[in-house]
Design an enzyme around this catalytic site. Structure first.
Site, short mmCIF file in Angstrom:
data_model
loop_
_atom_site.label_atom_id
_atom_site.label_comp_id
_atom_site.label_asym_id
_atom_site.label_seq_id
_atom_site.Cartn_x
_atom_site.Cartn_y
_atom_site.Cartn_z
N THR A 72 -53.53 66.11 -10.47
CA THR A 72 -53.62 65.81 -9.07
C THR A 72 -54.70 64.74 -8.63
O THR A 72 -54.34 63.70 -8.03
CB THR A 72 -53.75 67.07 -8.22
OG1 THR A 72 -52.88 68.04 -8.37
CG2 THR A 72 -53.94 66.70 -6.76
N LYS A 155 -55.99 70.55 -0.31
CA LYS A 155 -56.86 70.39 -1.49
C LYS A 155 -57.92 69.35 -1.10
O LYS A 155 -57.48 68.53 -0.32
CB LYS A 155 -56.20 69.84 -2.65
CG LYS A 155 -55.11 70.90 -3.39
CD LYS A 155 -54.53 70.50 -4.55
CE LYS A 155 -53.84 71.34 -5.38
NZ LYS A 155 -53.11 70.85 -6.47
N ASP A 343 -48.12 62.90 -6.75
CA ASP A 343 -49.47 62.52 -7.51
C ASP A 343 -49.10 62.99 -9.00
O ASP A 343 -49.67 62.72 -10.01
CB ASP A 343 -50.55 63.61 -7.15
CG ASP A 343 -50.05 65.31 -7.18
OD1 ASP A 343 -48.95 65.48 -7.16
OD2 ASP A 343 -51.02 65.76 -7.11
N HIS A 476 -48.15 70.55 -15.57
CA HIS A 476 -48.06 68.92 -15.79
C HIS A 476 -49.23 68.39 -16.42
O HIS A 476 -50.15 69.19 -16.66
CB HIS A 476 -47.84 68.32 -14.52
CG HIS A 476 -48.78 68.81 -13.66
ND1 HIS A 476 -50.27 68.15 -13.34
CD2 HIS A 476 -48.86 69.87 -12.63
CE1 HIS A 476 -50.77 68.91 -12.41
NE2 HIS A 476 -50.05 69.80 -12.01
#
Length: 537
Positions: A72, A155, A343, A476
């Protein structure tokens, strides 16, 4: 008199340039969005959300991240700086810093303080770890700091890194249900943010609960509800409906993050920001950076084949449709520029693949670490591992020197050992990474994500399909297409309709936007633009 003429000249210059620019740029990053979702769920989308963006805008269908790790924080930083972690310095979400010899979080700032009492640990944040300028920074400079820049996300990293070093504000959601910021941006929150927080807008969403957005037969693109590849949401069995109020009562307002309503809350807050900060209301271009994080939380928990992820995207489609209509009304059609990307994407659940005869596995992080340490003790009589995290192996060089060992030989021994593991595809030393000139595609991705002042002395990559994660949900981070392939869509001001399947890289977004705005590019970008957008203008 001379001072007045000088000020008038600057203002006239800014306004003249602004006539060649949109009134508002809206950057949208959808966390963990695979390009494939726009195809798989397309028949169930409305006409005015993702479909409107794709049909009336320009879609890059073969866009990819060009480095690893695909996380991210590096993703948001790369979109907005137009470069990779090797230059902008955000090498992971959190990492062991080789020079500082301590763990670092991407937006940590010990000198900052929260502006909301009771959120001390969540508010000590700023963009100080970001080493490159962003397109938002360059907009501030080009408008003599007259254009406003605001970043908003669930976030902290999704708000702070896109907003850049010169932002007016970055706001992020916290476990109290409030949007907070830090002293990096100001001494007190704007009054409209205080008012929004006092309204406790998260409560009505939690009270609604999470039921299917559409009839159950709509979800035939997903696996059955409550399948073995899904994790639990706050210890509840993974099937609809979800009693969000009960979860909220037993936990905190953070439960909204792992629900589609986190996305709704972002747009609610964004609308308030546009209204109260008068974004897009004058001739000087403003920038609103939005990041939708709930898609990532839900993807991690339930995986890419879950009904939960499909329902989240169907709801996000409606949310985007409503937001575009709002922009049409408040800023005006043709007066705003939107780009949408992600992202990173996300892998298939490894257990699901294995159950269908693809021999891959989920790997436990702690097992990898303990195996490395055990090998070290067996081979060298001591634990020479200083830290293992985010594909990096950091060695205790003081201990290696004290034992009279040669660091090069130690690294080669660990490299040979790692190649005996069934999950390892490539292992590289720092020397190989820094002198990367071969045709090794994976090494190219690694080198673009590597900073020798921060990363480890050894770096390894898993085989395709292997995940360092639990057996449910997904994650990821790899250089493989399931993690790199994301959408890029441009829409609105001076954007023609169309699409291309030519390969593009995520680092082309920032220089493209700055070219459209006729401003300086971010200082570390390689300056490759999306010619389909720039030339068309």
């Amino acid at each position: 008199m001379k001072k007045f003429i000088w000020i008038a000249t600057i203002v006239f210059s800014i306004l003249t340039q602004a006539q060649e620019r949109p009134k508002l740029v809206v950057g949208i990053v959808v966390d963990q969005m695979k390009m494939e979702y726009l195809y798989r769920f397309q028949n169930d989308f409305s006409a005015n959300g993702f479909k409107r963006l794709m049909k009336q805008g320009y879609t890059f269908e073969n866009a990819h991240y060009n480095y690893m790790p695909t996380y991210t924080a590096p993703g948001h930083a790369s979109v907005y700086t137009g470069t990779t972690p090797a230059l902008h310095g955000i090498v992971s979400n959190e990492w062991f810093h080789r020079t500082l010899k301590k763990d670092v979080y991407c937006t940590d700032d010990a000198s900052a303080t929260t502006l909301v009492p009771g959120t001390e640990s969540e508010g000590k944040m700023s963009p100080r770890n970001l080493q490159s300028s962003t397109m938002t920074d360059e907009l501030k400079l080009s408008t003599n700091f007259q254009g406003k820049v605001i970043g908003i996300s669930i976030k902290d990293r999704g708000a702070i890194l896109p907003a850049g070093h010169f932002a007016d504000w970055a706001f992020w959601y916290c476990k109290t249900g409030e949007f907070i910021s830090s002293s990096f941006y100001g001494t007190t929150l704007p009054s409209w943010v205080d008012d929004f927080n006092k309204e406790k807008n998260y409560i009505p969403y939690a009270q609604k609960g999470w039921e299917l957005f559409k009839p159950k037969e709509t979800y035939n693109e997903s696996l059955p509800d409550d399948n073995p590849y899904e994790g639990q949401l706050y210890k509840k069995q993974p099937f609809f409906p979800y009693n969000m109020k009960e979860m909220l009562d037993k936990n905190d307002a953070g439960v909204l993050r792992v629900s589609p309503y986190g996305n709704n809350l972002i747009v609610d807050f964004a609308k308030r920001a546009i209204e109260k900060e008068n974004l897009g209301k004058d001739a000087v271009t403003d920038f609103l950076a939005l990041s939708f994080s709930s898609t990532d939380y839900i993807g991690h928990t339930f995986g890419p084949r879950s009904i939960e992820i499909q329902d989240t995207y169907l709801r996000l489609d409606q949310t985007i449709a409503e937001f575009l209509n709002y922009l049409d009304t408040t800023v005006g059609k043709g007066n705003y520029l939107v780009f949408l990307t992600a992202d990173h994407a996300g892998a298939e659940n490894a257990t699901y693949l294995k159950d269908h005869k693809y021999e891959v596995n989920s790997i436990n992080y702690k097992n990898v670490e303990s195996d490395l340490k055990e090998f070290s003790r067996t081979t060298f009589g001591d634990d020479l591992i200083l830290n293992y995290s985010s594909f990096n192996v950091h060695f205790d060089k003081d201990k290696i020197k004290a034992k009279g060992l040669n660091l090069t030989n130690v690294k080669q021994s660990f490299k040979d050992y790692l190649y005996t593991k069934e999950y390892v595809k490539r292992v590289y030393t720092e020397e190989e990474i820094l002198s990367a000139t071969s045709n090794d595609v994976i090494l190219d991705y690694v080198s673009k994500g590597y900073d020798p002042t921060q990363n480890g002395e050894l770096y390894f990559v898993y085989k395709p399909g292997y995940l360092e994660y639990s057996t449910t949900g997904t994650t990821h981070g790899s250089p493989y297409t399931y993690d790199t392939h994301v959408p890029i869509i441009f829409f609105g001001w001076h954007i023609k309709r169309g699409k291309t399947n030519d390969r593009k890289e995520i680092t082309q977004i920032a220089p493209t936007v700055t070219q459209l705005l006729k401003i300086t590019m971010p200082n570390s970008t390689n300056a490759k633009v999306l010619t389909e957008i720039v030339d068309a203008k």
